[in-house]
Write a protein that holds these residues in place. Structure first.
Motif, PDB file in Angstrom:
ATOM      1  N   GLY A 108       0.830  -1.192   0.000  1.00  0.00           N
ATOM      2  CA  GLY A 108       0.000   0.000   0.000  1.00  0.00           C
ATOM      3  C   GLY A 108       0.866   1.243   0.000  1.00  0.00           C
ATOM      4  O   GLY A 108       1.976   1.246  -0.539  1.00  0.00           O
ATOM      5  N   GLU A 109       0.346   2.284   0.618  1.00  0.00           N
ATOM      6  CA  GLU A 109       1.086   3.547   0.711  1.00  0.00           C
ATOM      7  C   GLU A 109       2.437   3.338   1.375  1.00  0.00           C
ATOM      8  O   GLU A 109       2.565   2.512   2.281  1.00  0.00           O
ATOM      9  N   ASN A 110       3.434   4.088   0.940  1.00  0.00           N
ATOM     10  CA  ASN A 110       4.791   4.010   1.486  1.00  0.00           C
ATOM     11  C   ASN A 110       5.369   2.602   1.396  1.00  0.00           C
ATOM     12  O   ASN A 110       6.188   2.215   2.232  1.00  0.00           O
ATOM     13  N   SER A 111       4.908   1.820   0.426  1.00  0.00           N
ATOM     14  CA  SER A 111       5.376   0.444   0.218  1.00  0.00           C
ATOM     15  C   SER A 111       5.153  -0.459   1.429  1.00  0.00           C
ATOM     16  O   SER A 111       5.835  -1.460   1.602  1.00  0.00           O
ATOM     17  N   ARG A 112       4.205  -0.116   2.257  1.00  0.00           N
ATOM     18  CA  ARG A 112       3.868  -0.908   3.442  1.00  0.00           C
ATOM     19  C   ARG A 112       3.156  -2.184   2.996  1.00  0.00           C
ATOM     20  O   ARG A 112       2.193  -2.136   2.234  1.00  0.00           O
ATOM     21  N   PRO A 113       3.600  -3.381   3.465  1.00  0.00           N
ATOM     22  CA  PRO A 113       2.908  -4.626   3.088  1.00  0.00           C
ATOM     23  C   PRO A 113       1.507  -4.672   3.693  1.00  0.00           C
ATOM     24  O   PRO A 113       1.347  -4.486   4.898  1.00  0.00           O
ATOM     25  N   ILE A 114       0.503  -4.905   2.846  1.00  0.00           N
ATOM     26  CA  ILE A 114      -0.888  -4.929   3.325  1.00  0.00           C
ATOM     27  C   ILE A 114      -1.579  -6.271   3.076  1.00  0.00           C
ATOM     28  O   ILE A 114      -2.640  -6.525   3.633  1.00  0.00           O
ATOM     29  N   GLY A 115      -1.006  -7.110   2.233  1.00  0.00           N
ATOM     30  CA  GLY A 115      -1.648  -8.386   1.938  1.00  0.00           C
ATOM     31  C   GLY A 115      -0.783  -9.265   1.071  1.00  0.00           C
ATOM     32  O   GLY A 115       0.330  -8.898   0.691  1.00  0.00           O
ATOM     33  N   LEU A 116      -1.326 -10.435   0.750  1.00  0.00           N
ATOM     34  CA  LEU A 116      -0.623 -11.414  -0.075  1.00  0.00           C
ATOM     35  C   LEU A 116      -1.518 -11.866  -1.213  1.00  0.00           C
ATOM     36  O   LEU A 116      -2.739 -11.921  -1.074  1.00  0.00           O
ATOM     37  N   LYS A 117      -0.880 -12.218  -2.329  1.00  0.00           N
ATOM     38  CA  LYS A 117      -1.602 -12.699  -3.505  1.00  0.00           C
ATOM     39  C   LYS A 117      -0.998 -14.026  -3.931  1.00  0.00           C
ATOM     40  O   LYS A 117       0.220 -14.174  -3.989  1.00  0.00           O
ATOM     41  N   LYS A 118      -1.862 -14.979  -4.205  1.00  0.00           N
ATOM     42  CA  LYS A 118      -1.435 -16.285  -4.699  1.00  0.00           C
ATOM     43  C   LYS A 118      -2.253 -16.583  -5.953  1.00  0.00           C
ATOM     44  O   LYS A 118      -3.458 -16.333  -5.988  1.00  0.00           O
TER      45      LYS A 118
END
Length: 158
Positions: A108-118
Motif C-alpha cells: 500500500g502507501e509508502n510500500s507498506r505490506p498490506i496483503g498477499l496474492k497467490k
C-alpha cells in the motif's frame, strides 16, 4: 403496454446501473473490501458474494457471483485439509485448484505490506494426475499476523 406491466421497469431489481464496471485494484481489494469484511464493517452495496467456493467447479461460479461478466469476486472461508494444520483444502467435486509460484506481497502507501496474492490454476481429475485447464484464480489475503485474532477468509478473483 399490458395491464400486468403497469409502468414497471424491467431493470428495477438490478443491483447496479448499466455501464457500471467493478474493476478494483489489488490495493483496493485488500485494504477496502477484505479488511472491512474481516473487521465486520458493512457495505452499502454488496458487490462481493460470500461463498464456500470449493463446493463448486469453476464453470458454476459465474452464476453465483453478485457481479461480473468475465471475472468474478468472492469472499471465501478458509478450509484446511487437516484440522490442526495450515495446509488449505482446495478440492472441488471434479478437480482441484493448484497454487503456482510463490505468494506475492501486495503493498500500500509508502510500500507498506498490506496483503498477499497467490495464483491458482484449476486441474480436472485427482492430484497429482489432474489435467490443467484454462481456469485461473487469484487469492488475496491479509498477512497472517493480522488474521490470527479475527475471521479467516480470503477474496478470490476468478
Amino acid at each position: 403496454m399490458s395491464q400486468e406491466d403497469n409502468g414497471r421497469d424491467e431493470h428495477e431489481h438490478d443491483m447496479v446501473m448499466p455501464g457500471f464496471r467493478f474493476h478494483p485494484t489489488e490495493e483496493e481489494l485488500v485494504e477496502f473490501y477484505l479488511r472491512r469484511k474481516v473487521e465486520g464493517k458493512r457495505f452499502n452495496v454488496e458487490l462481493i458474494t460470500f461463498l464456500d467456493l470449493y463446493r463448486y467447479d469453476p464453470w458454476e461460479l459465474p452464476a453465483l457471483a453478485a457481479i461480473g461478466e468475465k471475472e468474478w469476486f468472492f469472499y471465501v472461508p478458509r478450509d484446511r485439509k487437516y484440522r490442526n494444520g495450515d495446509r488449505p483444502n482446495r478440492v472441488t467435486t471434479s478437480g482441484y485448484w493448484k497454487a503456482t509460484g510463490a505468494d506475492r506481497m501486495i503493498r500500500g502507501e509508502n510500500s507498506r505490506p498490506i496483503g498477499l496474492k497467490k495464483t491458482l490454476v484449476f486441474y480436472s481429475g485427482k492430484a497429482p494426475k489432474g489435467i490443467r485447464t484454462s481456469w485461473i484464480m487469484n487469492e488475496y489475503r491479509l498477512p497472517q499476523h493480522e488474521t490470527e485474532r479475527s475471521q479467516k477468509f480470503e477474496i478470490m478473483y476468478i
